[in-house]
Design an enzyme around this catalytic site. Sequence first.
Site, PDB file in Angstrom:
ATOM      1  N   HIS A   1       0.459  -1.381  -0.054  1.00 34.66           N
ATOM      2  CA  HIS A   1       0.105   0.113  -0.093  1.00 34.66           C
ATOM      3  C   HIS A   1       0.737   1.002  -0.176  1.00 34.66           C
ATOM      4  CE1 HIS A   1      -3.509   1.737  -0.120  1.00 34.66           C
ATOM      5  NE2 HIS A   1      -3.267   3.162   1.039  1.00 34.66           N
TER       6      HIS A   1
ATOM      7  N   HIS B   1      -3.400   6.085  10.441  1.00 37.99           N
ATOM      8  CA  HIS B   1      -2.482   7.313  10.304  1.00 37.99           C
ATOM      9  C   HIS B   1      -2.480   8.431  11.021  1.00 37.99           C
ATOM     10  CE1 HIS B   1      -4.269   7.137   6.593  1.00 37.99           C
ATOM     11  NE2 HIS B   1      -4.687   8.561   6.797  1.00 37.99           N
TER      12      HIS B   1
ATOM     13  N   ASP C   1      -4.972  18.351   6.313  1.00 32.31           N
ATOM     14  CA  ASP C   1      -7.147  17.795   6.973  1.00 32.31           C
ATOM     15  C   ASP C   1      -7.734  16.801   5.823  1.00 32.31           C
ATOM     16  OD1 ASP C   1      -7.288  18.925   9.170  1.00 32.31           O
ATOM     17  OD2 ASP C   1      -8.262  20.680   8.343  1.00 32.31           O
TER      18      ASP C   1
ATOM     19  N   HIS D   1      -6.556   8.927  12.356  1.00 34.22           N
ATOM     20  CA  HIS D   1      -7.792   8.241  11.739  1.00 34.22           C
ATOM     21  C   HIS D   1      -6.969   7.231  10.639  1.00 34.22           C
ATOM     22  CE1 HIS D   1      -6.509  11.263   8.535  1.00 34.22           C
ATOM     23  NE2 HIS D   1      -6.895  10.701   7.874  1.00 34.22           N
TER      24      HIS D   1
END
Length: 391
Positions: A265, A302, A308, A338
């Site tokens: 990833h 992460h 943002d 998040h």
Amino acid sequence: MIDYRKLGYISEKQHTFCEFEGKMVAEHVITRNGFNDNYSILYQKRAPTHEVNAEIYKSENPFFPSYNKLSNNELKRRHFKTPNYSKEGNLLEARATLLVNNTCSVGILNQTKNDHFFFANADADELYFVTEGNGILQTVMGEIDYASGDYLFIPKAIPYRFLPSAKSNMFIVEGKNNFGIPKEFRLAQGQFKLDAPYNHRDFHAPSRLMELKCNENYPIIIKKDNVLTKHEYTDFPYKVVGWDGWYWPFSFSIHSYQPKTSSVHLPPTVHTAFSGDNFYIMNFVPRVLDYHPKAIPCPWPHSNIDCDEAIFYISGDFTSRKGISNYSISFHPSGIPHGPHPERYEQSIGAKRTEELAIMVDTFEPLFVTEAAAMLEDKKYHYTWDSHEHL
């Protein structure tokens, strides 16, 4: 912009006498950064300065162009159920700004009626994404036919209007400076690099000039510093017979975007499509997933401390989220970690392909939530990372 384009009739040499159908036409130069950046030259039947009235236009829409930020901008993950936004109408009646900072904004639009005016945004370039619907984007530089899946880019201060053939739901990003193709995708001469996620052929300028009847005269409503001014003329000021240059509106289909893949990833920056000062826009499109034997295709949890993140979900089963419907927006501010919902992380192991379609906006200045967005908020979303939570 993308490259040099030309449409209609232009003079043999710029800044010289030009005649069309036996009459002299006016040369109208549109340029950025003073006279030091991209420009186009419009050839018009008369100069666009013959106004007979200019006055403040009072919009009855409380969500655009004005907006109110939440007085208490709590630091938490948020989910806005934008399909619940029911306001419909023309561009100024049915548009809402949801997230905003000093360099960009994120909004939505449910366009159901033809605009009876032309609109120009003198604050920012605008990028519309058509989630559903079709019609014509009519600009003073010509017309673009649009359909579901199209991005529509309208450069700053170019007057335009929408003529929808069917209800057109759109996701909107405004960018105040240097909004367009990221520099890292270009050669020094301006051509796209061979490893860019698109090529020049994927971008479509207006295909035909507008054909207004002699008695058609539309006001132009201009947004400057989030205030609308209505400008009226004795006849429509942009009777353009041709133009050329590097400054023009375009369409680009998200289905033309070429995704990159890896054995493991990679960060979402590999999905970059557009950028502006202090923000990037990424495309998540159907693609082959990570192919290492032990790959976890789902994003890692992460803490992107200086950025943002807002994601607009278009279609498909998004790899990292549960409980998100099409056309919703998730917002994850910097300062707290998040990532994927816990079960999604494990469930992704062994997945070979994803059919998800989504757009992400990452900003390097904090985004503020508006009252329009708060009306659409799923209050439980921040707590759905508890693995015992069932939606």
